[in-house]
Design an enzyme around this catalytic site. Structure first.
Site, PDB file in Angstrom:
ATOM      1  N   GLU A 279       0.947  14.905 -11.636  1.00  0.00           N
ATOM      2  CA  GLU A 279       0.577  13.949 -10.605  1.00  0.00           C
ATOM      3  C   GLU A 279       0.056  12.688 -11.285  1.00  0.00           C
ATOM      4  O   GLU A 279      -0.299  12.701 -12.456  1.00  0.00           O
ATOM      5  CB  GLU A 279      -0.490  14.507  -9.653  1.00  0.00           C
TER       6      GLU A 279
ATOM      7  N   HIS B 271      -7.063  19.921   9.817  1.00  0.00           N
ATOM      8  CA  HIS B 271      -6.993  18.885   8.797  1.00  0.00           C
ATOM      9  C   HIS B 271      -6.022  17.768   9.177  1.00  0.00           C
ATOM     10  O   HIS B 271      -5.653  16.952   8.336  1.00  0.00           O
ATOM     11  CB  HIS B 271      -6.575  19.498   7.459  1.00  0.00           C
TER      12      HIS B 271
ATOM     13  N   ASP C  36      -2.653  20.045  -2.704  1.00  0.00           N
ATOM     14  CA  ASP C  36      -3.821  19.805  -3.549  1.00  0.00           C
ATOM     15  C   ASP C  36      -5.069  20.482  -3.006  1.00  0.00           C
ATOM     16  O   ASP C  36      -5.984  20.800  -3.760  1.00  0.00           O
ATOM     17  CB  ASP C  36      -4.079  18.303  -3.679  1.00  0.00           C
TER      18      ASP C  36
END
Length: 530
Positions: free
Chosen positions: A280, A100, A169
Site C-alpha cells: 500500500e 461502518h 485494512d
C-alpha cells in the site's frame, strides 16, 4: 419463540410519530400484518436511534424498529412479510453490520434495520474445512455467518493454521458488509478483493426466499450480490477461501519525494511474481517530523541517517510493504526483502521496519481506533472520498490534487496504491476502471470541529473539487463506496452495466425493499429524485 404483538405495532406508530421522520407514516392497517410474526429473536424499539447512526456520522434516518434475529429464518420471515404487504406499504429493510457505512447506506428511514451482528457474534458457529475434505475440494474454506466480524473469522481460522486470502485494512467489519461492496486492502494486487475469494453465499432475497448460490448454482444471484450494495439480498452466510497463515510479518515503510518513482516502483512490485505480500502507499502533505510517528514501533535501518532527515514541508509518498515468514525461515525472508528493496528508488535514510505477528499486523487499525476513542476522536463525522483512478490518469490526477487542490493535510490518511484488474472477477457487481492497472485513492478525512479546517464543510468542499476535476478532465474515475443520491448518478456510475444491475433488482427485489439507504431504487410506493 417471541410473538410480535399488535401492541408493538402501535408502539411502532408512536415512535414514528415522535421521531420526526419526514415520510409517509404507516397506519395500523399497514403494520397489523406484522403481528403474527414468530421470531427466534426479537424486534426492539428502544435502540432505533443507535441504528440511525453510522461511522460517517453525517446523516441520521430513524427506523421504525430494529430486528435482532435469532436465526436466518427470522431475517427471511421479516423480509417476506414486508414483501407480502405489497407496493402500498412504505416499509423497507436494511441490513446493518458494524455500522461502518459513510452516508446512511445501512439505515432505513421508517423501516426495519436488521442487526446482522446478532447472527455473527463471537459464539456464532463457524466451520473450517481443510484442503481435501468435503468431497475432495482442492482448497480450504470457512463457512462464516454474514454478521460475523472479520476479526472473529481470523481468530477462528488461525486455530487451524489458516486465514482468508484477502482483507480490508480494518477487520471490525462484518463479512456480509464488505462482500456487499468489494473488500479491498494491500493484498488485492495478488489475491484480488474479498469478493474474488468467495466460493458460496447464502442470501435472503427481497422476496424473503433463502437461496444458496455459487458459481455453479444460482450464479446470477451469486455474482450480483458480490459488490451488489445489498440490492439483491441480505448475505447471511459466506464460504470464504483460505490459505496457510504465516506466523510473522516483516513490516516495512519507506519514503519518496518523487511521485513518478513512487508509482513506478509500486507498479513494478505488483507486476512481479516474487514480491511482497502486502503493498500500500499513502500521501503525506505538509507534515514535518513525519518519522517521529514511527520511532516507537519501527526501527530505522540506519539510525544516524534517519535522524538527519527533514521533510521540509514537502509532499512525501510512503510505500508500505510486508513480507510474511515463519521464525525458522527468517534468514530466507531477510534475503528476499533485501533483493526487493535493492530495486526500489526510495530515500535511503527513510527505511524503517518492524517484525510483528500476523494477527497484530492485520488488526493494526484497531489499535489506532482505541487511541482515537480514548481521545474522543473516533465518533466524529468522516466525510471520506474513495476513488478508483486508471493508471493512465494517475499522474495528471496527482498534479492537480496534491499540487493544487490540497494545499494542506485533510485531517486524515490519504491512501494511494495500485491493483491489478485481472484479479477482480468482472462477473460481480463491482464497477472498476477499464485498465489493467488502476489505483485506489482514499481521502480518509475526519471532521472533529464544527468550523474551519477541521469541519465537514471544509472536507466536503475539497472532495467536491476533486470529483469535479475528475469529471471535467475525463480522468475515467469510478467512486468506491459511492455517496450518490439519485438514480441518474447511479446509472452513470454503472454505465453499460446498469441494464444488468436493474434486471437483477427487478428479479430478486422487485418491490425495492432492501438497502434503501443506498438511494439507488425507490421503494415502489415512494417517490425518488432522478
Amino acid at each position: 419463540m417471541v410473538r410480535v404483538s399488535v401492541v408493538c405495532c402501535l408502539k411502532l406508530l408512536l415512535l414514528l410519530a415522535l421521531g420526526g421522520v419526514t415520510m409517509h407514516v404507516p397506519d395500523a392497517g399497514e403494520l397489523a400484518p406484522l403481528g403474527p410474526l414468530r421470531l427466534d429473536g426479537h424486534l426492539s424499539f428502544h435502540d432505533v436511534a443507535a441504528a440511525a447512526r453510522d461511522f460517517g456520522n453525517r446523516c441520521s434516518m430513524m427506523p421504525a424498529a430494529v430486528l435482532h434475529p435469532g436465526s436466518v429464518a427470522d431475517v427471511a420471515a421479516a423480509v417476506r412479510r414486508v414483501f407480502q404487504l405489497g407496493e402500498r406499504s412504505p416499509l423497507t429493510v436494511a441490513a446493518r453490520g458494524h455500522g461502518h457505512s459513510l452516508l446512511g447506506q445501512s439505515q432505513a428511514a421508517g423501516g426495519i434495520v436488521v442487526r446482522m451482528e446478532s447472527l455473527g457474534g463471537i459464539g456464532a458457529r463457524m466451520r473450517v474445512v481443510h484442503a481435501g475434505e468435503g468431497g475432495g475440494r482442492a482448497s480450504a474454506y470457512v463457512d462464516a455467518p454474514g454478521g460475523a466480524l472479520w476479526i472473529n473469522v481470523l481468530h477462528e481460522t488461525l486455530k487451524h493454521g489458516l486465514a482468508p486470502k484477502s482483507w480490508t485494512d480494518y477487520l471490525h467489519l462484518t463479512v456480509g458488509g464488505t462482500l456487499s461492496n468489494a473488500g479491498v486492502s494491500g493484498q488485492a494486487f495478488r489475491q484480488g478483493p474479498q469478493v474474488s475469494n468467495v466460493n458460496q453465499l447464502e442470501i435472503v432475497t427481497g422476496r424473503g426466499d433463502v437461496v444458496t448460490c455459487s458459481p455453479e448454482e444460482n450464479s446470477d444471484l451469486f455474482y450480483g450480490a458480490l459488490g451488489g450494495l445489498g440490492q439483491f439480498g441480505i448475505i447471511t452466510r459466506a464460504r470464504i477461501a483460505l490459505e496457510p497463515a504465516p506466523k510473522m510479518v516483516r513490516w516495512i515503510r519507506v519514503l519518496y519525494s518523487d511521485f513518478a518513482s513512487f508509482t513506478e516502483d509500486q507498479e513494478a512490485l505488483i507486476s512481479t511474481a516474487k514480491t511482497f505480500d502486502y503493498i500500500e502507499g499513502f500521501v503525506i502533505i505538509n507534515r514535518t517530523g513525519i518519522l517521529n510517528n514511527w520511532r516507537t514501533s519501527f526501527k530505522p535501518q540506519d539510525p544516524v541517517q534517519a535522524s538527519h532527515f527533514q521533510s521540509d514541508g514537502k509532499v512525501l509518498y510512503c510505500l508500505e510493504m510486508t513480507k510474511n515468514f515463519d521464525p525458522d525461515e527468517a534468514d530466507i525472508m531477510e534475503q528476499e526483502v533485501g533483493v526487493l528493496l535493492s530495486r526500489l528508488r526510495y530515500i535511503q535514510s527513510t527505511l524503517f521496519h518492524t517484525d510483528v505477528t500476523y494477527l497484530e499486523f492485520l488488526d493494526r487499525v484497531h489499535s489506532s481506533e482505541l487511541k482515537l476513542r480514548a481521545q474522543g476522536l473516533w465518533e466524529v463525522p468522516h466525510p471520506w472520498l474513495n476513488l478508483l483512478i486508471p493508471r493512465s490518469s494517475i499522474h495528471r490526477f496527482a498534479r492537480e490534487v496534491f499540487g493544487k487542490i490540497l494545499k494542506d493535510s485533510n485531517n486524515g490518511p490519504i491512501l494511494l496504491y495500485p491493483v491489478n484488474r485481472s484479479k477482480w472477477d468482472n462477473r460481480t457487481s463491482v464497477v472498476i476502471p477499464d485498465e489493467e492497472i488502476f489505483y485506489l485513492v482514499g481521502f480518509l478525512s475526519s471532521a472533529p470541529s464544527g468550523s474551519g479546517h477541521g469541519s465537514v464543510e471544509h472536507a466536503v468542499t475539497l472532495n467536491d473539487k476533486i470529483v469535479d476535476f475528475c469529471d471535467k478532465a475525463g480522468v475515467g474515475m469510478k467512486q468506491y463506496l459511492a455517496p450518490y443520491t439519485t438514480q441518474q448518478q447511479w446509472k452513470a456510475h454503472f454505465g453499460a452495466r446498469w441494464e444488468t444491475f436493474e434486471r437483477r433488482k427487478h428479479m430478486y427485489d422487485p418491490l425495492a425493499i432492501l438497502a434503501p439507504g443506498q438511494r439507488i431504487f425507490p421503494k415502489a410506493s415512494l417517490p425518488m429524485s432522478s
